[in-house]
Design an enzyme around this catalytic site. Structure first.
Site, PDB file in Angstrom:
ATOM      1  N   ASP A  80      44.286  39.622  38.574  1.00 20.42           N
ATOM      2  CA  ASP A  80      45.320  38.643  38.931  1.00 20.42           C
ATOM      3  C   ASP A  80      46.300  38.348  37.804  1.00 20.42           C
ATOM      4  O   ASP A  80      47.298  37.666  38.009  1.00 20.42           O
ATOM      5  CB  ASP A  80      44.666  37.332  39.427  1.00 20.42           C
ATOM      6  CG  ASP A  80      43.608  36.785  38.486  1.00 20.42           C
ATOM      7  OD1 ASP A  80      43.038  37.567  37.706  1.00 20.42           O
ATOM      8  OD2 ASP A  80      43.339  35.572  38.519  1.00 20.42           O
ATOM      9  N   HIS A  81      46.039  38.889  36.606  1.00 23.34           N
ATOM     10  CA  HIS A  81      46.938  38.672  35.463  1.00 23.34           C
ATOM     11  C   HIS A  81      47.694  39.944  35.089  1.00 23.34           C
ATOM     12  O   HIS A  81      48.528  39.913  34.181  1.00 23.34           O
ATOM     13  CB  HIS A  81      46.141  38.191  34.249  1.00 23.34           C
ATOM     14  CG  HIS A  81      45.491  36.863  34.468  1.00 23.34           C
ATOM     15  ND1 HIS A  81      45.952  35.689  33.910  1.00 23.34           N
ATOM     16  CD2 HIS A  81      44.415  36.525  35.240  1.00 23.34           C
ATOM     17  CE1 HIS A  81      45.187  34.683  34.307  1.00 23.34           C
ATOM     18  NE2 HIS A  81      44.246  35.166  35.122  1.00 23.34           N
TER      19      HIS A  81
END
Ligand SMILES: [Zn+2]
Ligand SMILES: [Zn+2]
Length: 358
Positions: free
Chosen positions: A59-60
């Site tokens: 998610d990063h």
């Protein structure tokens, strides 16, 4: 005081982390974390020069491919910074594609891997099929990632059961224009003020000519004024502003100390607040902060404004509870009048927020 940085959380409070920071005096931008950035316009993405990635959880970092695709045909240099192991992660992404038909493309990617006692650098050039080349890093092991006349970016080594970086962006000096004095000199507001600020930030001499052009009543007017005169008459200098960004960290003594040092007296502090206080055990098991832990950190660091993000999607039906807890802890723990300035841009609660750089 107006903010020097134009900041946008790309996604809503539950979405992937990605903080877009425009540097208007340079028509350039920085990005903190590289989650889903598909909502950002190509025009905004093309301004990005440096990307600071806290860690390579999906998610990063899932936005890397999207950014690469937008920049691919451009003659551009992109720098990425991440924690230990980061060069392998970028290399792995690039090795996932075939690069045999990129003649004439010149995109250059420079990747810095910043560990607690070692910095490594690798270059990936499009004309070479993004083949990895190890090069000597230009940064030291002191946490200073980027140092330019106008601003600096520092990092802190944090623990998320894997190494994770927190970041602080610091402006060298904050510049404001005295509009009343400007008018008294018969000078208009306009884009030339950006050139003026750029000249001041670059340390140009007093006799440096600043061109001012404007239209009045259909007639074009023009003047050339010495930088020294403008600096003395209309420019107001004050200490530079500071922005801190922290996400995906365990509530531990070591992280606590590092975050306080990093975010001390920040004008704006973006901090994850993934879990409500009632689920502190769950937060600890996943190496994340609760709302209350985030709010207390912000208060202890003495930040002026505090904004939460990266709330766990598990709480999508009660964002108000999480935000209220974080802001309550911030206000309750603030040692001085700064507590009144704790704000949250509630537009971030909704998807398609108007402030997003689409
Ligand atoms: Zn993570
Ligand atoms: Zn995360």
């Amino acid at each position: 005081m107006t903010s020097s940085f134009r900041t946008f959380l790309v996604n809503d409070l539950f979405g992937d982390p990605a903080l877009y920071v425009g540097l208007p005096w340079e028509r350039r931008a920085l990005l903190f974390d590289l989650g889903d950035i598909s909502r950002v316009s190509a025009g905004h993405l093309l301004k990005i020069s440096d990307v600071f990635v806290s860690h390579a959880h999906l998610d990063h970092f899932v936005g890397f491919d999207h950014l690469l695709r937008v920049l691919l045909g451009r003659s551009k240099a992109l720098r990425l910074y991440g924690p230990t192991g980061f060069i392998d992660h970028v290399d792995g992404k690039l090795r996932g594609y075939v690069w045999n038909l990129v003649d004439g493309y010149s995109l250059a990617i420079e990747v810095y891997e910043v560990g607690p006692d070692r910095v490594r650098c690798a270059r990936f050039l499009c004309p070479n099929g993004f083949r990895r080349e190890e090069v000597a890093p230009r940064i030291a092991v002191d946490g200073l990632l980027l140092s330019e006349p106008e601003f600096r970016v520092r990092c802190a080594q944090l623990d998320h059961r894997i190494p994770c970086l927190g970041f602080a962006l610091e402006e060298a000096v904050h510049l404001n224009v005295d509009k009343v004095r400007l008018e008294a000199l018969g000078l208009p507001v306009g884009p030339w003020l950006m050139d003026l600020k750029r000249a001041v930030r670059a340390g140009r001499p007093d006799d440096f000519p600043v061109h001012v052009a404007w239209s009045r009543g259909g007639r074009r007017e023009e003047r050339c004024v010495a930088l020294g005169t403008l600096r003395r008459e209309v420019m107001r200098e004050s200490p530079g502003q500071k922005l801190a960004y922290v996400t995906d960290v365990l509530d531990s003594a070591a992280n606590h100390d590092e975050i306080l040092t990093l975010a001390r007296a920040a004008d704006l502090f973006y901090c994850e607040a993934g879990y409500p206080a009632r689920d502190a055990d769950r937060a600890r098991a996943r190496y994340h902060l609760t709302t209350v832990q985030a709010g207390r950190l912000a208060a202890e660091a003495g930040v002026r404004r505090f904004s939460v993000f990266h709330l766990s999607p598990k709480y999508r039906d009660c964002p108000g509870e999480l935000v209220a807890e974080a802001m309550g802890a911030f206000a309750g723990g603030a040692p001085n009048s700064r507590q009144a300035m704790g704000v949250l841009d509630t537009s971030q609660l909704h998807e398609n927020a108007g402030s997003n750089p689409r």
